[in-house]
Design a protein around this motif. Structure first.
Motif, PDB file in Angstrom:
ATOM      1  N   THR A  26      -5.351   6.175  -1.303  1.00 45.66           N
ATOM      2  CA  THR A  26      -4.594   4.969  -0.962  1.00 45.66           C
ATOM      3  C   THR A  26      -4.707   3.957  -2.093  1.00 45.66           C
ATOM      4  O   THR A  26      -5.820   3.630  -2.532  1.00 45.66           O
ATOM      5  CB  THR A  26      -5.101   4.361   0.349  1.00 45.66           C
TER       6      THR A  26
ATOM      7  N   ASP B 194       0.213   5.800   0.013  1.00 49.27           N
ATOM      8  CA  ASP B 194      -0.698   6.935  -0.021  1.00 49.27           C
ATOM      9  C   ASP B 194      -0.156   8.017  -0.947  1.00 49.27           C
ATOM     10  O   ASP B 194       1.053   8.245  -1.014  1.00 49.27           O
ATOM     11  CB  ASP B 194      -0.873   7.538   1.373  1.00 49.27           C
TER      12      ASP B 194
ATOM     13  N   LEU C 258       0.841  -1.191   0.000  1.00 48.70           N
ATOM     14  CA  LEU C 258       0.000   0.000   0.000  1.00 48.70           C
ATOM     15  C   LEU C 258       0.874   1.238   0.000  1.00 48.70           C
ATOM     16  O   LEU C 258       1.969   1.242   0.564  1.00 48.70           O
ATOM     17  CB  LEU C 258      -0.898   0.041   1.237  1.00 48.70           C
TER      18      LEU C 258
END
Length: 289
Positions: free
Chosen positions: A151, A133, A131
């Protein structure tokens, strides 16, 4: 520590060639370190006709204030410019946009020039990959008026650390609500007003090649349409959290549900398939003191 490198964008990037560059660069990606890179577009003047077309498609009334999701719309080409840079470690191909958080500190007026900056942060592991951002900021002069966090999941990629356990989020709000019949050309119409020409929203064959039975609606459209349905009840300052669950196939009919907590003023939202009840997106709007 080295200072941030900055890419200055003087006008709105044409997304088709930037997308192609980002996809081509996918084959060259390696490593997990996020770049110290800002992408900036200064003193943006919003085109009133284009804003009106966006408002018409997403349910916002015509006002002298910008929808907070429209600032996300303006920041998205800067995100793709970031993804296309050689320093970005994760491939655009196969990435999934999981969620957004928008914070409006105050309304932005149509005639106010806005400077937008995006950068990336917080790479972390996920059970299906990595992940990261993308952080957005909107300023009028020196005043921070808008923030966004998008995200993304990069399937099969790596990031340092241990994945957090999957949280039990419970069921999204449900019940009777507004029915929206989505036409088959919704993807093309939203691409016209947003510039997002990802072919999974435009071409059934391209969508099928990536595992979808047909074209799917833009997540940014779903996010905006849910907020637009409540626009006349929004405070001047709020945060808006949205997570995307199942793609919205087009054409289809969806059901929008909203419930307000009388004690906190927080509003819970959900977008569901009308026939099956499938959850497409859920969100919350939280007033800021």
């Amino acid at each position: 520590m080295p200072s941030n490198r900055t890419i200055e964008v003087s006008s709105e990037p044409r997304l088709a060639p930037v997308f192609l560059k980002a996809v081509a660069m996918s084959r060259l990606r390696s490593g997990t370190a996020l770049p110290r890179l800002d992408v900036v577009r200064r003193d943006i003047r919003v085109d009133a006709d284009r804003l009106a077309a966006y408002a018409h498609l997403t349910g916002f009334p015509l006002r002298n204030e910008l929808p907070s999701t429209y600032l996300h719309n303006l920041s998205f080409p800067l995100q793709v410019t970031l993804f296309a840079d050689r320093s970005y470690p994760y491939p655009l191909t196969g990435s999934v946009h999981l969620s957004n958080r928008i914070t409006q500190h105050r309304p932005v007026l149509l005639d106010e020039p806005v400077t937008l900056t995006v950068r990336t942060a917080n790479a972390r592991p996920h059970r299906r990959g990595a992940l990261a951002d993308v952080i957005g900021e909107g300023r009028v002069g020196d005043d921070l008026v808008w923030e966004g966090v998008s995200t993304y999941l990069y399937r099969g990629q790596q990031a340092d650390g241990t994945p957090e356990p999957q949280a039990d989020e419970g069921d999204a709000v449900d019940g009777s609500g507004a029915l929206w019949r989505l036409p088959g050309d919704l993807g093309r119409r939203f691409a016209d007003v947003s510039g997002d020409v990802n072919p999974i929203h435009l071409n059934p064959l391209a969508a099928k090649a990536l595992g979808f039975p047909t074209t799917i609606a833009h997540g940014a459209w779903s996010m905006a349409r849910m907020l637009g349905a409540l626009e006349n009840r929004l405070p001047d300052a709020y945060s808006y959290d949205v997570s995307f669950r199942k793609p919205v196939l087009i054409p289809s009919t969806v059901r929008f549900v909203a419930r307000r907590d009388a004690g906190t003023g927080q509003v819970a939202l959900a977008l569901r398939n009308h026939q099956k009840g499938t959850e497409h997106a859920r969100g919350t709007i939280t007033p800021l003191d």
